[in-house]
Design a protein around this motif. Sequence first.
Motif, PDB file in Angstrom:
ATOM      1  N   ASN A  95     -10.260  40.657  27.648  1.00 57.09           N
ATOM      2  CA  ASN A  95      -9.229  41.514  27.059  1.00 57.09           C
ATOM      3  C   ASN A  95      -7.857  41.240  27.662  1.00 57.09           C
ATOM      4  O   ASN A  95      -6.971  42.074  27.639  1.00 57.09           O
ATOM      5  CB  ASN A  95      -9.595  42.992  27.219  1.00 57.09           C
TER       6      ASN A  95
ATOM      7  N   LYS B 165      -9.782  36.528  43.570  1.00 55.60           N
ATOM      8  CA  LYS B 165     -10.542  36.943  44.753  1.00 55.60           C
ATOM      9  C   LYS B 165     -12.026  37.080  44.394  1.00 55.60           C
ATOM     10  O   LYS B 165     -12.905  36.603  45.118  1.00 55.60           O
ATOM     11  CB  LYS B 165      -9.997  38.282  45.282  1.00 55.60           C
ATOM     12  N   ALA B 166     -12.292  37.730  43.258  1.00 56.35           N
ATOM     13  CA  ALA B 166     -13.678  37.896  42.817  1.00 56.35           C
ATOM     14  C   ALA B 166     -14.293  36.544  42.444  1.00 56.35           C
ATOM     15  O   ALA B 166     -15.460  36.267  42.746  1.00 56.35           O
ATOM     16  CB  ALA B 166     -13.736  38.859  41.635  1.00 56.35           C
TER      17      ALA B 166
ATOM     18  N   HIS C 242      -5.800  37.253  36.544  1.00 56.17           N
ATOM     19  CA  HIS C 242      -4.688  37.210  37.481  1.00 56.17           C
ATOM     20  C   HIS C 242      -5.181  36.909  38.894  1.00 56.17           C
ATOM     21  O   HIS C 242      -6.382  36.739  39.123  1.00 56.17           O
ATOM     22  CB  HIS C 242      -3.896  38.505  37.403  1.00 56.17           C
TER      23      HIS C 242
ATOM     24  N   GLY D 250      -5.665  38.734  41.328  1.00 56.18           N
ATOM     25  CA  GLY D 250      -6.718  39.649  41.786  1.00 56.18           C
ATOM     26  C   GLY D 250      -8.094  39.144  41.400  1.00 56.18           C
ATOM     27  O   GLY D 250      -9.030  39.128  42.205  1.00 56.18           O
ATOM     28  N   HIS D 251      -8.224  38.686  40.150  1.00 54.14           N
ATOM     29  CA  HIS D 251      -9.510  38.148  39.713  1.00 54.14           C
ATOM     30  C   HIS D 251      -9.921  36.942  40.555  1.00 54.14           C
ATOM     31  O   HIS D 251     -11.104  36.703  40.749  1.00 54.14           O
ATOM     32  CB  HIS D 251      -9.444  37.717  38.245  1.00 54.14           C
TER      33      HIS D 251
ATOM     34  N   THR E  85     -15.785  45.423  42.607  1.00 51.81           N
ATOM     35  CA  THR E  85     -14.757  46.063  43.426  1.00 51.81           C
ATOM     36  C   THR E  85     -15.096  47.535  43.677  1.00 51.81           C
ATOM     37  O   THR E  85     -15.922  48.130  42.988  1.00 51.81           O
ATOM     38  CB  THR E  85     -13.374  45.867  42.776  1.00 51.81           C
TER      39      THR E  85
ATOM     40  N   LYS F  34      -4.224  45.020  33.763  1.00 50.11           N
ATOM     41  CA  LYS F  34      -4.103  44.213  32.546  1.00 50.11           C
ATOM     42  C   LYS F  34      -3.254  44.931  31.504  1.00 50.11           C
ATOM     43  O   LYS F  34      -2.536  44.295  30.739  1.00 50.11           O
ATOM     44  CB  LYS F  34      -5.486  43.950  31.953  1.00 50.11           C
TER      45      LYS F  34
ATOM     46  N   ARG G  15     -10.511  45.656  46.280  1.00 52.73           N
ATOM     47  CA  ARG G  15      -9.688  44.877  45.354  1.00 52.73           C
ATOM     48  C   ARG G  15      -8.579  44.180  46.100  1.00 52.73           C
ATOM     49  O   ARG G  15      -8.133  44.645  47.142  1.00 52.73           O
ATOM     50  CB  ARG G  15      -8.977  45.827  44.382  1.00 52.73           C
ATOM     51  N   LEU G  16      -8.089  43.126  45.524  1.00 55.75           N
ATOM     52  CA  LEU G  16      -6.888  42.485  46.041  1.00 55.75           C
ATOM     53  C   LEU G  16      -5.675  43.155  45.401  1.00 55.75           C
ATOM     54  O   LEU G  16      -5.606  43.277  44.181  1.00 55.75           O
ATOM     55  CB  LEU G  16      -6.904  41.001  45.680  1.00 55.75           C
TER      56      LEU G  16
ATOM     57  N   PHE H 171     -19.659  36.274  37.596  1.00 51.89           N
ATOM     58  CA  PHE H 171     -18.292  36.792  37.481  1.00 51.89           C
ATOM     59  C   PHE H 171     -18.181  37.348  36.067  1.00 51.89           C
ATOM     60  O   PHE H 171     -18.348  36.605  35.104  1.00 51.89           O
ATOM     61  CB  PHE H 171     -17.268  35.682  37.726  1.00 51.89           C
ATOM     62  N   PRO H 172     -17.921  38.658  35.950  1.00 54.80           N
ATOM     63  CA  PRO H 172     -18.023  39.307  34.626  1.00 54.80           C
ATOM     64  C   PRO H 172     -16.702  39.794  34.034  1.00 54.80           C
ATOM     65  O   PRO H 172     -16.497  40.993  33.901  1.00 54.80           O
ATOM     66  CB  PRO H 172     -18.912  40.506  34.954  1.00 54.80           C
ATOM     67  N   PRO H 173     -15.793  38.910  33.664  1.00 54.17           N
ATOM     68  CA  PRO H 173     -14.525  39.399  33.109  1.00 54.17           C
ATOM     69  C   PRO H 173     -14.697  39.971  31.707  1.00 54.17           C
ATOM     70  O   PRO H 173     -15.552  39.517  30.944  1.00 54.17           O
ATOM     71  CB  PRO H 173     -13.666  38.138  33.051  1.00 54.17           C
ATOM     72  N   GLU H 174     -13.851  40.930  31.414  1.00 53.30           N
ATOM     73  CA  GLU H 174     -13.778  41.386  30.038  1.00 53.30           C
ATOM     74  C   GLU H 174     -12.719  40.518  29.365  1.00 53.30           C
ATOM     75  O   GLU H 174     -11.606  40.399  29.893  1.00 53.30           O
ATOM     76  CB  GLU H 174     -13.358  42.858  30.021  1.00 53.30           C
TER      77      GLU H 174
ATOM     78  N   PHE I 126     -16.653  45.522  47.180  1.00 52.37           N
ATOM     79  CA  PHE I 126     -15.637  45.092  48.152  1.00 52.37           C
ATOM     80  C   PHE I 126     -14.267  45.562  47.647  1.00 52.37           C
ATOM     81  O   PHE I 126     -14.132  45.940  46.483  1.00 52.37           O
ATOM     82  CB  PHE I 126     -15.652  43.566  48.331  1.00 52.37           C
TER      83      PHE I 126
END
Length: 553
Positions: free
Chosen positions: A34, A43-44, A38, A40-41, A228, A270, A260-261, A29-32, A258
């Motif tokens: 910044n 879901k990933a 939320h 949406g994330h 996404t 963001k 996005r939510l 799971f590669p969040p930035e 896939f």
Amino acid sequence: MSENLDFIREIVDTDVKNGKHGGKVITRFPPEPNGYIHIGHSKAICLDFGVAKEYNGICNLRFDDTNPTKESTEYMESIINDIKWLGFAPEERIYYASDYFEKMYECAVELIKKGLAYVCDLSADEWEKYRGDSTRPGIEPPGRQRSIEENLDLFTRMRNGEFEDGAMVLRARIDLSSPNIHMRDPALYRIRRAHHFRHGDKWCIYPMYDYAHPLEDAFEGVTHSLCTLEFEVHRPLYDWVLDALGYEVNNRPRQIEFSRLNITDTVMSKRKLLQLVTEKHVSNWDDPRMPTICGLRRRGVPAEAIRNFCAMVGITKVDGITDSAVLDYCTREVLNARCRRYLGVLDPLKVTITNYPEEGIADLDAVNNPEDPAAGSRKIPFGKTLYIEKSDFMVEPPKGYFRLAPGKEVRLRYGYFIKCEEYVTDANGEVIELKCTFDPATRGGNAPDGRKVKGTIHWVSADSAVEAEVRLYDKLFTVQAPGADGVDFLTQLNPDSLKVITGYLEPALGEIKPGESVQFERIGYFCCDPDSKDGKQVFNRTVTLKDSWKPGK
Ligand code: ATP
Ligand code: MG
């Protein structure tokens, strides 16, 4: 794992069965860092951590910290915390894209040596013209034919800080006439003197996402790189980078996209969430109206409800928007099973029980949670003066109104039948008090003579009621898709998204700790807020009791 696999799990399932990657599954799971993550994330997160778990694999939490100007430790820590809260264990495997900068640099040197990358000194505006668009092919920029030696020299000097920010970039040499704009010699590195929150001023060149991401995945041995749909058009570049550096097709990460939510009644960019915070349209990232994980948590939405919601939405390639009522439904499902029921009155009307014996009556017994016998029962004090909801009394009730009205009888929850003998109004004609009689024989809610009442209402005894601040949250926006059709999303904020009132609650609610969720009977689910202190309770309304959405609807 077999039935009802989504298309991604089907791919993973087949790969595992075929022994691809030795049957191993590694996701990330590669969040930035910044912003706060939320719904949406989530879901990933549920997909990346979920798939890894289901196939005895591993999932890395990798911070994509390649854009130093917007990133911070605060965001990073919040992300770790939120993923943990969602029920996963990110702290076991935390990686940082920035830790690979040296290796990425070496890969770039390799690309230059292979003639697959070159330094381009066009400005961003000039490049726009050279690159062309969907109707025109690109034109060869000056410098594309530079020698490998010259490119190596320039790239080294870029790293050494000899050039201004933006003076040049390193580009992949791919195809200036590709119909896919991302393949028209995309930038791999840019010059940017920015302080990195983990590496300080060590670097003045930073890799671009499309170059960095496949490498991060490959370095970590990621098998399935799930992202996404907007990255679908970037996939040829993802594969190009790996091809160019000699990663074999069958033994390297595969990017799978896939949808996005998206949820109605909120925003999930963001940038927009940050704007809501900085311009103080909400109290902070964890304002209970925010779709952030910390906002939902503060509002009282359980992690389990978020996971169930993500499972219900499912994984497909079809873009869509999910009704926020589905999340509310999932929230109620979990809270219904879990929460104790209490009595609280939010819009009080005084009731005097005229025949209440002065010597008092023993407290009443109340069931804590009818869904959970183990939750036991408690005592609720009764009294001569009570509060009921204003809406539970009408001077002239319409047909079918079974609550209180002059001369009518109603059941008090866990208590007695009371009958309205008289009502008192103020100078404006507004009802300010009811005078009622109670029937001591109906203790527990039934009349020994078999007489029936149709309505049961909640109440609290005025003498023992706890006065609490109750925050009633509603949708943050007045439209389903804020910001659509070029409208400024801030003009669509709901001015009534927060109403703060005083609630009169049964004494047991004074003991509830911040973070705990309860049901106020007939009203909704409420979560005790961290702002509660010095004996002053604050409750956030999580959801009302009524569903506007049900499965299969
Ligand atoms: P941005 O890139 O604009 O900062 P982002 O929402 O893409 O925002 P990232 O931190 O890059 O934020 O996202 C991390 C991961 O979460 C990515 O793999 C991304 O695809 C996924 N993700 C983000 N938003 C959603 C969403 N609404 N639905 C599903 N997955 C999402
Ligand atoms: Mg992103």
